[in-house]
Design a protein around this motif. Structure first.
Motif, PDB file in Angstrom:
ATOM      1  N   SER A  58      13.114 -15.075 -43.270  1.00 47.85           N
ATOM      2  CA  SER A  58      11.783 -14.585 -43.616  1.00 47.85           C
ATOM      3  C   SER A  58      10.969 -14.262 -42.367  1.00 47.85           C
ATOM      4  N   PHE A  59      11.075 -15.117 -41.355  1.00 50.67           N
ATOM      5  CA  PHE A  59      10.352 -14.877 -40.104  1.00 50.67           C
ATOM      6  C   PHE A  59      10.897 -13.653 -39.375  1.00 50.67           C
ATOM      7  N   GLN A  63       9.653  -8.917 -37.674  1.00 45.51           N
ATOM      8  CA  GLN A  63       9.664  -8.840 -36.211  1.00 45.51           C
ATOM      9  C   GLN A  63       9.889  -7.432 -35.654  1.00 45.51           C
ATOM     10  N   PHE A  92      11.052 -19.519 -32.282  1.00 36.02           N
ATOM     11  CA  PHE A  92      10.881 -19.977 -33.664  1.00 36.02           C
ATOM     12  C   PHE A  92      12.034 -20.884 -34.072  1.00 36.02           C
ATOM     13  N   VAL A 121       4.900 -19.015 -42.067  1.00 37.40           N
ATOM     14  CA  VAL A 121       5.897 -17.964 -42.281  1.00 37.40           C
ATOM     15  C   VAL A 121       5.571 -17.184 -43.557  1.00 37.40           C
ATOM     16  N   ILE A 124       2.753 -14.799 -42.858  1.00 38.00           N
ATOM     17  CA  ILE A 124       3.202 -13.639 -42.076  1.00 38.00           C
ATOM     18  C   ILE A 124       3.965 -12.653 -42.958  1.00 38.00           C
ATOM     19  N   SER A 125       4.900 -13.172 -43.761  1.00 43.79           N
ATOM     20  CA  SER A 125       5.709 -12.279 -44.605  1.00 43.79           C
ATOM     21  C   SER A 125       4.848 -11.604 -45.681  1.00 43.79           C
ATOM     22  N   SER A 157      10.964 -16.294 -48.125  1.00 45.03           N
ATOM     23  CA  SER A 157       9.926 -17.314 -47.973  1.00 45.03           C
ATOM     24  C   SER A 157       9.781 -18.139 -49.260  1.00 45.03           C
TER      25      SER A 157
END
Length: 198
Positions: A58-59, A63, A92, A121, A124-125, A157
């Motif tokens: 997920s992170f 990116q 991470f 996370v 962010i997602s 996530s």
């Protein structure tokens, strides 16, 4: 999220007891955490391992787009974008592995920190998905791969939380705490033996 909340509350209570417990009290704690049937370490470690893998995926999804934007705004060459992606993902991984490992060793603060990391996370997602959808609605069609990655990031996530919100993980928390109490009891026993010999 009820199972996660209950597991966290139980871990907080037993973490405090283990920290202050004598050898006899640790034996009592271990009796409370006795497993039904045979302990299967693989089965109990699976929810946390799956959660960590999904959190990493997920992170990683936002990116490329994030660092492409950073490099574009900074005027840096776009073909060097991996110079931002790789260190970010490695950092991470270090944080994720540290918190996950300490949580598996029965430390309440580590599990709490791990859940905070999962929330970050998720934010962010979700933000990346909303940004991608906003681009679609405003007519700035992003690459289909970025749209797929934004959806996948949210799905990973959600799965990272879902794997912890299970009875199996609740039992795994008991296992983590049982093993921590056993390790401390062994250390106390060893110290007592060394004192009696000296």
């Amino acid at each position: 999220m009820k199972q996660i909340t209950a597991s966290l509350a139980r871990m907080k209570l037993l973490d405090a007891r283990i920290r202050q417990a004598s050898e006899t009290e640790l034996e009592a704690v271990m009796q409370e955490l006795v497993f039904p049937g045979v302990l299967n370490p693989f089965k109990f470690s699976l929810p946390l391992a799956l959660s960590m893998l999904c959190a990493l995926c997920s992170f990683a999804m936002p990116q490329p787009a994030l660092w492409m934007g950073v490099f574009y705004l900074a005027g840096w060459p776009g073909n060097a974008v991996f110079a931002g992606i790789v260190p970010g993902v490695l950092l991470f991984c270090l944080v994720l592995f540290t918190l996950g490992s300490l949580a598996a060793r029965g430390y309440y603060l580590a599990l709490r920190g791990y859940l905070v990391l999962l929330r970050c996370v998720a934010a962010i997602s979700t933000g990346y998905l909303l940004f991608t959808l906003a681009q679609l609605f405003l007519g700035h069609a992003p690459h289909p791969l970025f749209v797929a990655m934004s959806v996948a990031g949210v799905a990973f996530s959600a799965l990272s939380f879902t794997s912890l919100n299970t009875p199996v993980f609740s039992q795994a928390v008991n296992g983590f705490l049982h093993n921590r109490a056993w390790r401390k009891a062994w250390v106390l026993r060893r110290q007592k033996t060394q004192k009696s010999r000296s």
